[in-house]
Design a protein around this motif. Structure first.
Motif, mmCIF file in Angstrom:
data_model
loop_
_atom_site.group_PDB
_atom_site.id
_atom_site.type_symbol
_atom_site.label_atom_id
_atom_site.label_comp_id
_atom_site.label_asym_id
_atom_site.label_seq_id
_atom_site.Cartn_x
_atom_site.Cartn_y
_atom_site.Cartn_z
ATOM 1 N N ALA A 252 5.185 -6.401 -6.581
ATOM 2 C CA ALA A 252 4.259 -5.276 -6.723
ATOM 3 C C ALA A 252 3.253 -5.528 -7.839
ATOM 4 O O ALA A 252 3.623 -5.684 -8.996
ATOM 5 C CB ALA A 252 5.027 -3.990 -6.989
ATOM 6 N N GLU B 239 13.820 -2.729 -7.675
ATOM 7 C CA GLU B 239 12.607 -3.522 -7.473
ATOM 8 C C GLU B 239 12.733 -4.687 -8.436
ATOM 9 O O GLU B 239 12.698 -4.499 -9.659
ATOM 10 C CB GLU B 239 11.362 -2.705 -7.751
ATOM 11 N N ALA C 223 9.215 -6.816 -3.916
ATOM 12 C CA ALA C 223 7.935 -6.501 -3.278
ATOM 13 C C ALA C 223 6.766 -7.220 -3.939
ATOM 14 O O ALA C 223 5.652 -7.173 -3.430
ATOM 15 C CB ALA C 223 7.682 -4.996 -3.290
ATOM 16 N N ASP D 254 2.000 1.589 -5.889
ATOM 17 C CA ASP D 254 2.397 2.021 -4.547
ATOM 18 C C ASP D 254 3.080 0.922 -3.741
ATOM 19 O O ASP D 254 3.565 1.160 -2.633
ATOM 20 C CB ASP D 254 1.211 2.600 -3.770
ATOM 21 N N ARG D 255 3.168 -0.277 -4.299
ATOM 22 C CA ARG D 255 3.867 -1.367 -3.620
ATOM 23 C C ARG D 255 5.328 -1.482 -4.043
ATOM 24 O O ARG D 255 6.089 -2.274 -3.473
ATOM 25 C CB ARG D 255 3.144 -2.682 -3.903
ATOM 26 N N ALA E 223 2.384 -0.675 2.388
ATOM 27 C CA ALA E 223 1.576 0.409 1.866
ATOM 28 C C ALA E 223 0.182 -0.061 1.477
ATOM 29 O O ALA E 223 -0.735 0.730 1.340
ATOM 30 C CB ALA E 223 2.253 1.055 0.662
ATOM 31 N N ASP F 282 8.203 -1.538 -1.463
ATOM 32 C CA ASP F 282 7.555 -1.515 -0.154
ATOM 33 C C ASP F 282 8.148 -2.585 0.766
ATOM 34 O O ASP F 282 8.353 -3.729 0.366
ATOM 35 C CB ASP F 282 6.056 -1.757 -0.324
ATOM 36 N N ARG G 167 11.214 6.532 -4.600
ATOM 37 C CA ARG G 167 11.739 5.784 -3.452
ATOM 38 C C ARG G 167 13.245 5.526 -3.556
ATOM 39 O O ARG G 167 13.789 4.682 -2.855
ATOM 40 C CB ARG G 167 10.940 4.492 -3.276
ATOM 41 N N LEU H 231 10.506 4.577 4.922
ATOM 42 C CA LEU H 231 9.237 4.130 4.346
ATOM 43 C C LEU H 231 8.428 3.433 5.416
ATOM 44 O O LEU H 231 8.955 2.745 6.277
ATOM 45 C CB LEU H 231 9.470 3.125 3.215
#
Length: 288
Positions: free
Chosen positions: A233, A15, A231, A237-238, A285, A241, A40, A281
């Protein structure tokens, strides 16, 4: 947090764009973000929170200059907590506008950084006050001029969400009208060797598609510009994603590899291997 199916493949991806609560619009601790990266099957996570800027510039959406040591400490704590599980790294998302270069040079020298994102945030009031003159098309063109200028500074590894301006006024966005301007900007960026990001959070913006669009991705691929997935983020939860969809978009544009940065050095992996490393996935999300 619901359990997500795992894969037996070794983790490969990072990420490469994530935030902390110090930016005043992100939620959750770095440890919580790292936990999702582990779940993930990501190899690591690089925190790239919004940089402090001088003179209180857009201070409501970024850490204050005196909070930079706190930022480093937050990431260090997560790194120690997840040692041997997830590679937790320190980066920064630094805003570009002409004249900010000396500030950023000094900021980036304050600590070892693994990944430096460069962003042109057209929507922030100080930038908008200085550069928006009421002409949307001119503002769109200026965005791409500043994007190219940011690459030419040598300050950044990757240019973040590099068609963000399309959300300025989606009704006035016409890629074909800007194709020549975008192409000239990408020519300049390609000459620098700087990477560009495919940002999955674009799915939640006014014009709901990733940043950049498939059309711009094709132009980037034609010029050999490397792509880093992030992402963006702002919640745990991102993390990671939309990565599968992003990798498939890259394949559709003709890319065979995807990239990330470690200690400011680009790492490239085959997209086929990257896809195999990800658990299934759902795309999107929640809000970024």
């Amino acid at each position: 947090m619901s359990s997500i199916p795992t894969t037996n493949a070794a983790p490969l991806l990072y990420e490469s764009h994530s935030h902390t609560p110090l930016c005043k619009h992100a939620y959750g601790t770095p440890q919580e973000f790292a936990a999702v990266a582990l779940e993930r099957n990501l190899k690591g996570i690089t925190f790239t929170c919004h940089c402090p800027l001088p003179d209180g510039n857009s201070s409501h959406v970024r850490m204050d200059p005196e909070q930079f040591p706190e930022y480093l400490d937050l990431i260090t704590s997560a790194r120690e907590a997840y040692a041997g599980k997830v590679d937790v790294r320190t980066g920064i998302e630094s805003d570009y506008f002409p004249g900010v270069e000396p500030w950023l040079e000094a900021l980036h020298a304050r600590a070892p950084l693994s990944h430096v994102l460069g962003s042109v945030h057209y929507q922030l009031a100080p930038y908008r006050k200085h550069y928006f003159k009421g002409d949307v098309l001119a503002y769109q063109k200026l965005y791409y001029e500043h994007l190219a200028m940011s690459a030419e500074t040598g300050l950044f590894d990757t240019l973040a969400h590099p068609d963000l301006i399309k959300n300025e006024s989606p009704a006035d966005w016409d890629f074909e009208r800007l194709r020549d301007d975008i192409s000239r900007s990408l020519d300049r960026i390609a000459a620098t060797g700087v990477a560009m990001e495919l940002n999955t959070s674009g799915l939640f913006k006014s014009l709901p598609e990733m940043n950049p669009s498939p059309s711009q991705l094709v132009l980037m691929r034609e010029r050999g510009i490397p792509v880093v997935i992030g992402a963006d983020a702002h919640r745990a939860d991102r993390v990671g994603d939309g990565y599968m969809e992003a990798l498939e978009l890259l394949q559709d544009a003709g890319y065979a590899e995807v990239s990330f940065f470690i200690d400011r050095k680009r790492q490239d992996v085959p997209i086929t291997a990257a896809l195999a490393s990800l658990p299934p996935l759902s795309v999107g999300a929640g809000l970024p």
